[in-house]
Write a protein that holds these residues in place. Structure first.
Motif, PDB file in Angstrom:
ATOM      1  N   ARG A  14       0.826  -1.217   0.000  1.00 21.70           N
ATOM      2  CA  ARG A  14       0.000   0.000   0.000  1.00 21.70           C
ATOM      3  C   ARG A  14       0.857   1.263   0.000  1.00 21.70           C
ATOM      4  NH1 ARG A  14      -4.556  -0.544   4.412  1.00 21.70           N
ATOM      5  NH2 ARG A  14      -4.854  -2.761   4.132  1.00 21.70           N
ATOM      6  N   GLY A  15       1.908   1.261   0.808  1.00 18.65           N
ATOM      7  CA  GLY A  15       2.815   2.412   0.832  1.00 18.65           C
ATOM      8  C   GLY A  15       3.506   2.607  -0.502  1.00 18.65           C
ATOM      9  N   THR A  18       1.083   4.094  -2.998  1.00 21.01           N
ATOM     10  CA  THR A  18       0.867   5.520  -2.737  1.00 21.01           C
ATOM     11  C   THR A  18       1.958   6.349  -3.401  1.00 21.01           C
ATOM     12  OG1 THR A  18      -0.224   5.031  -0.647  1.00 21.01           O
ATOM     13  CG2 THR A  18       0.632   7.265  -0.938  1.00 21.01           C
ATOM     14  N   TRP A  19       3.200   5.933  -3.278  1.00 18.70           N
ATOM     15  CA  TRP A  19       4.303   6.687  -3.876  1.00 18.70           C
ATOM     16  C   TRP A  19       4.319   6.542  -5.388  1.00 18.70           C
ATOM     17  CZ3 TRP A  19       6.052  10.440  -1.324  1.00 18.70           C
ATOM     18  CH2 TRP A  19       6.113  10.394   0.059  1.00 18.70           C
ATOM     19  N   ASN A  21       1.625   6.213  -7.268  1.00 19.50           N
ATOM     20  CA  ASN A  21       0.561   7.115  -7.736  1.00 19.50           C
ATOM     21  C   ASN A  21       1.015   8.568  -7.698  1.00 19.50           C
ATOM     22  OD1 ASN A  21      -1.248   5.086  -8.299  1.00 19.50           O
ATOM     23  ND2 ASN A  21      -2.193   5.159  -6.271  1.00 19.50           N
ATOM     24  N   ALA A  22       1.751   8.939  -6.664  1.00 17.61           N
ATOM     25  CA  ALA A  22       2.276  10.306  -6.593  1.00 17.61           C
ATOM     26  C   ALA A  22       3.241  10.561  -7.745  1.00 17.61           C
ATOM     27  CB  ALA A  22       2.962  10.541  -5.257  1.00 17.61           C
ATOM     28  N   ASP A  75      -0.743  14.291  -2.383  1.00 19.95           N
ATOM     29  CA  ASP A  75      -0.253  12.973  -2.001  1.00 19.95           C
ATOM     30  C   ASP A  75       0.892  13.075  -1.005  1.00 19.95           C
ATOM     31  OD1 ASP A  75      -2.071  11.555  -3.490  1.00 19.95           O
ATOM     32  OD2 ASP A  75      -0.746  11.289  -5.211  1.00 19.95           O
ATOM     33  N   ARG A  78      -0.366  14.012   2.490  1.00 18.85           N
ATOM     34  CA  ARG A  78      -1.096  12.980   3.222  1.00 18.85           C
ATOM     35  C   ARG A  78      -0.311  12.509   4.440  1.00 18.85           C
ATOM     36  NH1 ARG A  78      -3.382   8.553  -1.001  1.00 18.85           N
ATOM     37  NH2 ARG A  78      -4.356  10.007  -2.427  1.00 18.85           N
ATOM     38  N   TRP A  82      -3.753  12.777   6.934  1.00 17.09           N
ATOM     39  CA  TRP A  82      -4.239  11.782   5.970  1.00 17.09           C
ATOM     40  C   TRP A  82      -5.660  12.090   5.531  1.00 17.09           C
ATOM     41  CZ3 TRP A  82      -2.031   8.023   3.222  1.00 17.09           C
ATOM     42  CH2 TRP A  82      -2.874   7.145   2.544  1.00 17.09           C
ATOM     43  N   MET A  86      -6.489  13.359   1.767  1.00 20.02           N
ATOM     44  CA  MET A  86      -7.105  12.273   1.009  1.00 20.02           C
ATOM     45  C   MET A  86      -8.344  12.798   0.291  1.00 20.02           C
ATOM     46  SD  MET A  86      -6.752   9.197   0.271  1.00 20.02           S
ATOM     47  CE  MET A  86      -7.546   7.703  -0.165  1.00 20.02           C
ATOM     48  N   SER A  89      -7.128  15.076  -2.539  1.00 21.79           N
ATOM     49  CA  SER A  89      -6.597  14.223  -3.603  1.00 21.79           C
ATOM     50  C   SER A  89      -7.723  13.549  -4.381  1.00 21.79           C
ATOM     51  CB  SER A  89      -5.664  13.185  -2.990  1.00 21.79           C
ATOM     52  OG  SER A  89      -5.216  12.291  -3.953  1.00 21.79           O
ATOM     53  N   ASN A  93      -8.586  14.112  -8.286  1.00 20.46           N
ATOM     54  CA  ASN A  93      -8.572  12.911  -9.109  1.00 20.46           C
ATOM     55  C   ASN A  93      -9.872  12.768  -9.901  1.00 20.46           C
ATOM     56  OD1 ASN A  93      -7.625  10.567 -10.182  1.00 20.46           O
ATOM     57  ND2 ASN A  93      -7.590   9.436  -8.275  1.00 20.46           N
TER      58      ASN A  93
END
Length: 136
Positions: A14-15, A18-19, A21-22, A75, A78, A82, A86, A89, A93
């Protein structure tokens, strides 16, 4: 211990997503900015610009890119808050992916046939009737 490993792997993935996607959003910003300045310089150098992309299309792409930059910043932020970022974002999006980017792609698709024809006319040599890229 198997469940703990699974939870650690899930948290790590998940982490990482996240990066990633950023990174996608900062790349979108860079690509759209490059397209904007390339088309703008093409219009400055070619006054007749029979094969140039539309001005509104480039501004729409730049708006998508700038919103992508804001998405990247949201991002990153966050990590600070968060829940708040979020929501920011998510809103950016929705606007970018469901409204602006499809419009940009449709306008691009409508411009391509005319631009293709102008480039095909441009690639034909004056003395030959075949295009320059044809194999003889």
């Amino acid at each position: 211990t198997g469940w703990r490993v699974l939870e650690v792997v899930d948290m790590t993935i998940r982490g990482m997503m996240t990066w990633i996607n950023a990174l996608e959003w900062i790349c979108m910003f860079l690509i759209m900015t490059i397209i904007f300045f390339t088309v703008r310089s093409e219009k400055k150098h070619n006054r007749d610009s029979s094969f140039a992309f539309g001005k509104k299309w480039t501004y729409l792409g730049l708006a998508i890119g700038v919103l992508g930059l804001f998405e990247f910043i949201a991002d990153l932020l966050r990590l600070r808050s968060w829940f708040l970022f979020m929501q920011v974002s998510f809103a950016i999006n929705i606007v970018n992916m469901l409204v602006l980017l499809p419009i940009w792609l449709v306008v691009l698709g409508r411009q391509l046939p005319a631009i293709k024809d102008s480039f095909e006319d441009w690639s034909v040599d004056e003395h030959d009737t075949e295009p320059l890229n044809a194999v003889s």
